[in-house]
Design a protein around this motif. Structure first.
Motif, short mmCIF file in Angstrom:
data_model
loop_
_atom_site.label_atom_id
_atom_site.label_comp_id
_atom_site.label_asym_id
_atom_site.label_seq_id
_atom_site.Cartn_x
_atom_site.Cartn_y
_atom_site.Cartn_z
N ILE A 90 1.18 -1.61 -0.37
CA ILE A 90 -0.46 -0.23 0.03
C ILE A 90 1.28 1.13 0.28
N SER A 91 0.43 2.17 -0.76
CA SER A 91 1.87 3.31 -0.56
C SER A 91 0.90 4.22 -1.21
N ASP A 92 1.41 5.16 0.33
CA ASP A 92 0.45 6.30 0.57
C ASP A 92 0.27 7.52 -0.12
N SER A 93 1.53 7.58 -1.85
CA SER A 93 0.72 8.70 -2.65
C SER A 93 -0.06 7.88 -3.56
N MET A 94 -0.02 7.06 -4.10
CA MET A 94 -0.57 6.09 -4.77
C MET A 94 -2.51 6.48 -4.51
N MET A 95 -2.42 5.81 -3.59
CA MET A 95 -3.49 6.05 -2.32
C MET A 95 -4.59 7.43 -2.59
N GLN A 96 -3.57 8.63 -2.34
CA GLN A 96 -3.55 10.05 -2.31
C GLN A 96 -3.98 10.00 -3.70
N ASP A 97 -3.04 9.84 -4.53
CA ASP A 97 -3.87 10.16 -6.03
C ASP A 97 -5.27 9.72 -6.08
N LEU A 98 -5.63 8.21 -6.17
CA LEU A 98 -6.92 7.64 -6.15
C LEU A 98 -7.81 8.00 -5.81
N MET A 99 -7.11 9.05 -4.64
CA MET A 99 -8.72 9.45 -3.24
C MET A 99 -9.28 10.71 -4.13
N MET A 100 -8.54 11.76 -4.55
CA MET A 100 -7.94 12.63 -5.25
C MET A 100 -9.17 12.81 -6.32
N TYR A 101 -8.54 11.66 -7.96
CA TYR A 101 -9.56 10.94 -8.38
C TYR A 101 -10.74 10.68 -8.29
N LEU A 102 -11.30 9.63 -7.36
CA LEU A 102 -12.62 10.22 -6.30
C LEU A 102 -12.86 11.14 -6.28
N LYS A 103 -12.79 11.63 -6.05
CA LYS A 103 -13.47 13.03 -5.50
C LYS A 103 -13.93 13.55 -6.01
N LYS A 104 -13.06 13.49 -6.93
CA LYS A 104 -13.71 14.38 -8.52
C LYS A 104 -15.03 13.79 -8.45
N THR A 105 -15.04 12.79 -9.04
CA THR A 105 -16.22 11.59 -9.71
C THR A 105 -16.74 11.29 -8.77
N PHE A 106 -16.73 10.93 -7.66
CA PHE A 106 -17.97 10.30 -6.88
C PHE A 106 -18.64 11.03 -5.37
N ASP A 107 -19.50 11.36 -5.00
CA ASP A 107 -20.13 12.09 -3.89
C ASP A 107 -19.34 11.48 -2.40
N MET A 108 -19.26 10.06 -2.79
CA MET A 108 -19.59 9.02 -1.34
C MET A 108 -18.08 8.25 -1.41
N ILE A 109 -17.33 8.07 -0.55
CA ILE A 109 -16.48 7.27 -1.04
C ILE A 109 -16.66 6.35 0.54
N ILE A 110 -17.10 4.73 -0.20
CA ILE A 110 -16.55 3.80 1.92
C ILE A 110 -15.46 2.94 1.46
N ILE A 111 -14.55 2.81 2.25
CA ILE A 111 -13.58 1.33 2.38
C ILE A 111 -14.20 0.85 3.54
N ASP A 112 -13.66 0.24 3.03
CA ASP A 112 -13.25 -1.11 4.29
C ASP A 112 -12.36 -1.86 4.07
N THR A 113 -12.07 -2.22 6.12
CA THR A 113 -10.64 -2.26 5.89
C THR A 113 -10.89 -3.45 6.84
N PRO A 114 -9.50 -4.13 6.74
CA PRO A 114 -10.00 -5.44 7.52
C PRO A 114 -9.30 -5.31 9.63
N PRO A 115 -9.20 -5.76 10.18
CA PRO A 115 -9.78 -5.77 11.55
C PRO A 115 -8.23 -4.72 11.55
N ALA A 116 -8.82 -3.10 12.84
CA ALA A 116 -7.30 -3.01 13.37
C ALA A 116 -7.05 -2.62 14.41
#
Length: 184
Positions: A136-162
């Motif tokens: 998991i790359s922080d910079s790649m994830m931030q780039d992906l999120m920037m793209y998704l925030k422009k396209t979607f109204d709501m982004i939900i991330i399901d993660t493994p147990p913290a």
């Protein structure tokens, strides 16, 4: 036993016409309250996690996504659990569907990992499973999120147990809102 467990989860999706009306209304109400709080703070991303496995986080995350879609929000859910990719299974995706792990591996770009099913957009965990939080790359994830925030109204991330894995901490860096599920 697993097959029986999976069928119970699918029955509890609010998209199932046989689901209890009260349960569906509770999920719709929860999504509405989450949406109001997120809009106040101009946020679009929501992280859903739990302390331990089997506490209902994937089911809750998917139901919130379905409720947001039903309420007219262009919604995407990301299955960030590489060890146990439950969202894809509940939506009957092939386990080798291109997804987030392929994006981090450089094998797919953002557009290639988006899958649309009945008006809900999904990013599956990907073709690589197991303990791969190191990719998991922080910079790649931030780039992906920037793209998704422009396209979607709501982004939900399901993660493994913290409580067991660091993946949720990595994803939490990009989400200001989170839900921690716990069984009583």
């Amino acid at each position: 036993m697993k097959k029986r467990s999976k069928s119970k989860k699918v029955q509890l999706l609010i998209s199932n016409k046989r689901v209890d009306w009260g349960y569906k209304q509770s999920v719709l109400s929860l999504q509405s309250r989450i949406d109001m709080q997120m809009q106040k703070r101009e946020q679009k991303a929501l992280l859903v996690t739990s302390t331990l496995p089997q506490e209902g986080k994937s089911l809750l995350a998917l139901n919130i996504a379905l409720a947001a879609k039903e309420n007219g929000k262009k919604t995407i859910i990301i299955d960030g659990d590489f060890r146990n990719p439950t969202v894809g299974r509940m939506l009957d995706f092939d386990e080798k569907t291109v997804g987030l792990s392929d994006f981090f591996d450089g094998k797919a770009d953002a557009e290639e990992i988006l899958v649309e099913k009945d008006g809900l957009y999904v990013i599956n965990s990907g073709s690589r499973n197991g303990g791969i939080s190191g990719i998991i790359s922080d910079s790649m994830m931030q780039d992906l999120m920037m793209y998704l925030k422009k396209t979607f109204d709501m982004i939900i991330i399901d993660t493994p147990p913290a409580g067991l894995f660091s993946d949720a901490d990595i994803f939490a860096k990009i989400c200001r809102f989170s839900i921690l599920c716990c069984a009583i």
